[in-house]
Design a protein around this motif. Structure first.
Motif, PDB file in Angstrom:
ATOM      1  N   HIS A   8       0.868  -1.177   0.000  1.00  0.00           N
ATOM      2  CA  HIS A   8       0.000   0.000   0.000  1.00  0.00           C
ATOM      3  C   HIS A   8       0.908   1.231   0.000  1.00  0.00           C
ATOM      4  O   HIS A   8       1.650   1.483   0.956  1.00  0.00           O
ATOM      5  N   ILE A   9       0.831   2.032  -1.088  1.00  0.00           N
ATOM      6  CA  ILE A   9       1.822   3.093  -1.283  1.00  0.00           C
ATOM      7  C   ILE A   9       1.656   4.236  -0.290  1.00  0.00           C
ATOM      8  O   ILE A   9       2.631   4.767   0.255  1.00  0.00           O
ATOM      9  N   VAL A  10       0.397   4.629   0.032  1.00  0.00           N
ATOM     10  CA  VAL A  10       0.188   5.764   0.940  1.00  0.00           C
ATOM     11  C   VAL A  10       0.818   5.461   2.309  1.00  0.00           C
ATOM     12  O   VAL A  10       1.489   6.317   2.905  1.00  0.00           O
ATOM     13  N   SER A  11       0.628   4.231   2.784  1.00  0.00           N
ATOM     14  CA  SER A  11       1.191   3.862   4.091  1.00  0.00           C
ATOM     15  C   SER A  11       2.709   3.932   4.033  1.00  0.00           C
ATOM     16  O   SER A  11       3.359   4.440   4.954  1.00  0.00           O
ATOM     17  N   ASP A  12       3.229   3.435   2.914  1.00  0.00           N
ATOM     18  CA  ASP A  12       4.675   3.453   2.733  1.00  0.00           C
ATOM     19  C   ASP A  12       5.182   4.900   2.737  1.00  0.00           C
ATOM     20  O   ASP A  12       6.185   5.240   3.398  1.00  0.00           O
ATOM     21  N   ALA A  13       4.459   5.776   1.983  1.00  0.00           N
ATOM     22  CA  ALA A  13       4.847   7.190   1.890  1.00  0.00           C
ATOM     23  C   ALA A  13       4.827   7.840   3.269  1.00  0.00           C
ATOM     24  O   ALA A  13       5.740   8.590   3.647  1.00  0.00           O
ATOM     25  N   MET A  14       3.778   7.517   4.046  1.00  0.00           N
ATOM     26  CA  MET A  14       3.648   8.145   5.372  1.00  0.00           C
ATOM     27  C   MET A  14       4.758   7.657   6.313  1.00  0.00           C
ATOM     28  O   MET A  14       5.249   8.424   7.141  1.00  0.00           O
ATOM     29  N   LEU A  15       5.146   6.395   6.149  1.00  0.00           N
ATOM     30  CA  LEU A  15       6.237   5.882   6.987  1.00  0.00           C
ATOM     31  C   LEU A  15       7.539   6.619   6.656  1.00  0.00           C
ATOM     32  O   LEU A  15       8.276   7.035   7.551  1.00  0.00           O
ATOM     33  N   ARG A  16       7.752   6.857   5.313  1.00  0.00           N
ATOM     34  CA  ARG A  16       8.969   7.583   4.909  1.00  0.00           C
ATOM     35  C   ARG A  16       8.923   9.019   5.435  1.00  0.00           C
ATOM     36  O   ARG A  16       9.925   9.550   5.922  1.00  0.00           O
ATOM     37  N   ALA A  17       7.728   9.622   5.310  1.00  0.00           N
ATOM     38  CA  ALA A  17       7.578  11.017   5.774  1.00  0.00           C
ATOM     39  C   ALA A  17       7.859  11.104   7.275  1.00  0.00           C
ATOM     40  O   ALA A  17       8.518  12.030   7.759  1.00  0.00           O
ATOM     41  N   TRP A  18       7.355  10.086   8.017  1.00  0.00           N
ATOM     42  CA  TRP A  18       7.543  10.110   9.489  1.00  0.00           C
ATOM     43  C   TRP A  18       9.032   9.982   9.832  1.00  0.00           C
ATOM     44  O   TRP A  18       9.562  10.731  10.652  1.00  0.00           O
ATOM     45  N   THR A  19       9.712   9.088   9.097  1.00  0.00           N
ATOM     46  CA  THR A  19      11.148   8.887   9.354  1.00  0.00           C
ATOM     47  C   THR A  19      11.916  10.183   9.041  1.00  0.00           C
ATOM     48  O   THR A  19      12.776  10.622   9.815  1.00  0.00           O
ATOM     49  N   LEU A  20      11.510  10.821   7.879  1.00  0.00           N
ATOM     50  CA  LEU A  20      12.176  12.065   7.463  1.00  0.00           C
ATOM     51  C   LEU A  20      11.946  13.180   8.467  1.00  0.00           C
ATOM     52  O   LEU A  20      12.849  13.941   8.833  1.00  0.00           O
ATOM     53  N   SER A  21      10.681  13.244   8.923  1.00  0.00           N
ATOM     54  CA  SER A  21      10.321  14.340   9.839  1.00  0.00           C
ATOM     55  C   SER A  21      11.104  14.251  11.156  1.00  0.00           C
ATOM     56  O   SER A  21      11.385  15.271  11.779  1.00  0.00           O
ATOM     57  N   GLN A  22      11.443  13.064  11.558  1.00  0.00           N
ATOM     58  CA  GLN A  22      12.154  12.923  12.845  1.00  0.00           C
ATOM     59  C   GLN A  22      13.488  13.652  12.821  1.00  0.00           C
ATOM     60  O   GLN A  22      13.920  14.197  13.834  1.00  0.00           O
ATOM     61  N   THR A  23      14.122  13.734  11.620  1.00  0.00           N
ATOM     62  CA  THR A  23      15.417  14.443  11.560  1.00  0.00           C
ATOM     63  C   THR A  23      15.288  15.840  10.956  1.00  0.00           C
ATOM     64  O   THR A  23      15.999  16.759  11.363  1.00  0.00           O
ATOM     65  N   HIS A  24      14.350  16.009  10.020  1.00  0.00           N
ATOM     66  CA  HIS A  24      14.326  17.300   9.304  1.00  0.00           C
ATOM     67  C   HIS A  24      13.114  18.164   9.593  1.00  0.00           C
ATOM     68  O   HIS A  24      13.110  19.346   9.242  1.00  0.00           O
ATOM     69  N   ALA A  25      12.081  17.604  10.187  1.00  0.00           N
ATOM     70  CA  ALA A  25      10.924  18.446  10.550  1.00  0.00           C
ATOM     71  C   ALA A  25      10.289  17.887  11.821  1.00  0.00           C
ATOM     72  O   ALA A  25       9.168  17.393  11.812  1.00  0.00           O
TER      73      ALA A  25
END
Ligand code: ADP
Length: 664
Positions: free
Chosen positions: A209-226
């Motif tokens: 499921h791409i949206v879930s995958d995208a949100m997981l990436r966004a969450w990982t990114l946000s932890q360091t950059h936002a």
């Protein structure tokens, strides 16, 4: 011959009055009813306990009926829930069942008997054009031409209408932007573009499921950059994971669940449910019964299907035990016992259950066993048992006390009767002997042939001596009779002990004048100064008895002494002889009534075993003390001690030993 007759008559009188058979009968009379009472009480308590057990069993059975009804109702309710859930999408059916706790987990079957939930990720077919584009973009990306790759993504997105392909290209684009450190743009693609409705059901080539995958990436990114956005993104991701309305494959959902913190019991429950469902899915159980719980060897858990057989609830052993335990709650009697839900193979073997009943027709193979918590009865039973026990104790106690009282009374009566018999025998004998010799002497004196005045004088002396002996005897009997009737006819007045000694010595003087007898009298000079409260005649009787014994139990040559002395607040009178003496055991018993060391000797010398008991009786009545010290074969000393001037004796009467010697 007379003596023989007397002994015979005494034996005849005392034989029917043996003490021990009577006491034995009395003891049996108490023991037999006591044993009966104990047996009866025991039987009564056992019956009572049986009755209580039966009552308790009935109460348990009654409550178990209610429990079984409750289990049935609940299972029927669950079957309806499972049936109703079949109307929903498979993933939603699963979540409904787990959220509502209809079953700890579930699987959903399709029409062709295939499992449709939990689902595997199904690969998605992709167009050749897309595959070409993706190859080109990835070549640019891995050769470091990231900006070109981003632009190429834009072009490729425009060239395809397929949502899956577009979503996959957006993911690659966001990845390149991250590498270009254009985080904001990357985040925007992941959290905004990809969350548009058209991508809601987009899946990648692997079926993820791409949206879930995208949100997981966004969450990982946000932890360091936002970091300010991290929480919001995590929440969004959670909503997607736990919504079950999307078409996320189960494996991806389990993975995301394990990535996200499970800070709510429902999340944990869903995660566990997913794991159990996956376990069962891999074993693919065959559906057997509808609307009834059964154990699947394949699935290794219990299954319960809805009416359509589509949605199947999954239960582990622990879940079923918990379910039955919840149905057992609120049962007053059962809560006091130990109730165990078990399968038929699993019954506890160490203790026998009081009751075992099948749990429910809808749960074949499951039973409920009730074990006694402990061997104690209900409070009611305990109370009744206590009443029985106390009644038994009271009855036995009453029997014991009354028997003891009766035994004491009977023993006393028998002893008294024996005493009386002995007394009669002794009196008869002791009175007859001096009377007979006096009659003989008087007859001889009356005889005309008796002319020698010296012999006549001797006979008269003998008569006087026998007379005196008779008088002593009668005095003793009278004193004994007073003792028996407990009548102390003593007249107490201040008395000088020297007078007492002189009176007694005067009485025996003639007898003790014999050539082979030496009587010495010593009196302390200060004895005159001390007065004791006493009955003078009684004390003379005491002293006469001691002197009489000294005379009787001493062989010639007799050395008898009387000594009077005053020490501290006491006066002492000692009578010492060089006679037969007494052993320690005899010394301890000589003051007992009718006790004679050697009966035949006592009869010979004219004793009835009363003298010393009378001495003790009189001395006790004067608050005094009498003691004996003796060495066998060497002689005895009887010591009387009286308090002077109305005082009392100190418990340590040995003061004479230390101080008295000075006066000798
Ligand atoms: P009895 O009238 O038989 O003498 P008592 O009560 O006076 O009875 O004495 C009890 C027993 O104590 C006597 O039978 C005798 O054996 C023993 N007894 C008493 N006084 C003496 C003594 N001075 N020496 C040895 N034995 C004695």
């Amino acid at each position: 011959m007379t003596r023989g007759m007397i002994i015979k008559s005494s034996a005849r009188l005392s034989s029917p009055l043996r003490l021990w058979p009577v006491l034995l009968i009395l003891l049996l009379a108490a023991l037999v009813p006591s044993a009966c009472v104990i047996w009866f009480m025991n039987a009564a308590i056992e019956n009572q306990q049986l009755a209580m057990r039966q009552r308790l069993t009935d109460l348990y059975l009654n409550e178990l009926d209610q429990v079984r009804k409750r289990i049935n109702e609940q299972l029927e309710g669950r079957v309806s829930e499972l049936t109703r859930a079949a109307r929903s999408k498979p993933s939603e059916a699963f979540s409904q069942i787990v959220y509502a706790e209809v079953a700890p987990s579930a699987i959903v079957m399709g029409r062709d008997n295939q499992i449709v939930y939990p689902t595997n990720a199904e690969p998605v077919a992709l167009s050749d054009a897309f595959l070409e584009h993706r190859q080109h973009i990835e070549a640019l990306e891995f050769s470091g031409k990231l900006s070109d790759a981003v632009a190429a993504c834009d072009d490729a997105i425009k060239n395809t209408m397929d949502a899956n392909e577009q979503a996959m290209l957006l993911l690659i684009q966001s990845r390149c932007l991250v590498k270009l450190t254009q985080y904001e743009k990357a985040m925007s693609i992941l959290t905004q573009t990809l969350t548009e409705d058209r991508y809601a059901e987009a899946h990648d080539a692997m079926g993820r499921h791409i949206v879930s995958d995208a949100m997981l990436r966004a969450w990982t990114l946000s932890q360091t950059h936002a970091p300010d956005k991290a929480n919001a993104i995590q929440k969004q991701l959670r909503n997607i994971v736990y919504s079950y309305s999307n078409t996320m494959p189960s494996s991806q959902r389990r993975f995301l669940m394990s990535e996200l913190a499970m800070d709510h019991p429902v999340m944990i429950r869903l995660f566990e449910a997913e794991k159990l469902a996956e376990q069962v899915r891999q074993r693919h159980p065959v559906l057997k019964y509808v609307g009834q719980m059964y154990y699947s060897d394949q699935a290794q858990c219990w299954l319960l299907s809805g009416a359509s057989g589509q949605v199947i609830g999954l239960f582990t052993k622990a879940h079923i035990e918990q379910f039955i335990a919840s149905c057992l709650q609120d049962q007053i009697m059962l809560s006091q016992a130990r109730c165990v839900a078990h399968t038929d193979d699993d019954r506890l073997s160490d203790v026998d259950a009081r009751i075992t009943v099948p749990a429910s027709p809808l749960m074949p193979g499951w039973s409920i066993s009730v074990y006694d918590q402990d061997q104690s009865m209900t409070p009611d039973g305990n109370r009744i048992t206590a009443v029985y026990l106390w009644s038994a104790i009271a009855v036995i106690g009453f029997l014991a006390i009354s028997t003891l009282a009766l035994m004491t009374y009977v023993a006393r009566s028998i002893r008294l009767t024996r005493l009386k018999n002995n007394l009669i025998a002794t009196v008869t004998h002791e009175l007859k002997t001096p009377l007979a010799s006096m009659r003989l002497l008087v007859d001889t004196l009356r005889d005309d042939r008796m002319t020698d005045p010296a012999q006549a004088r001797e006979y008269l002396d003998l008569i006087a001596s026998e007379n005196q002996r008779l008088t002593r005897l009668i005095d003793n009997f009278l004193a004994f009779s007073r003792m028996e009737r407990n009548k102390n006819a003593f007249v107490f007045e201040p008395t000088d002990v020297t007078d007492v000694i002189q009176d007694a010595v005067a009485c025996v003087k003639d007898r003790f004048k014999a050539p082979d007898c030496e009587l010495s009298v010593e009196m302390d000079a200060s004895l005159h100064e001390h007065r004791i409260e006493a009955d003078r005649d009684a004390l003379v009787t005491v002293l006469l008895n001691l002197l009489d014994n000294a005379w009787k139990y001493t062989d010639t040559p007799k050395q008898i002494s009387v000594r009077g002395l005053a020490v501290n607040a006491s006066v002492f009178i000692e009578v010492t002889d060089n006679g037969k003496g007494l052993t320690k055991r005899e010394q301890a018993r000589v003051f007992d009534r009718f006790y004679q060391v050697d009966q035949s000797l006592s009869r010979q010398v004219g004793g009835c075993g009363l003298g010393l008991s009378i001495v003790k009786f009189i001395v006790d009545a004067h608050d005094g003390n009498v003691s004996v010290k003796s060495t066998l074969g060497q002689g005895s000393t009887f010591t009387l001690q009286f308090p002077t001037d109305g005082g009392h004796l100190s418990p340590n009467s040995d003061e004479l030993k230390d101080q008295g010697n000075e006066h000798v």
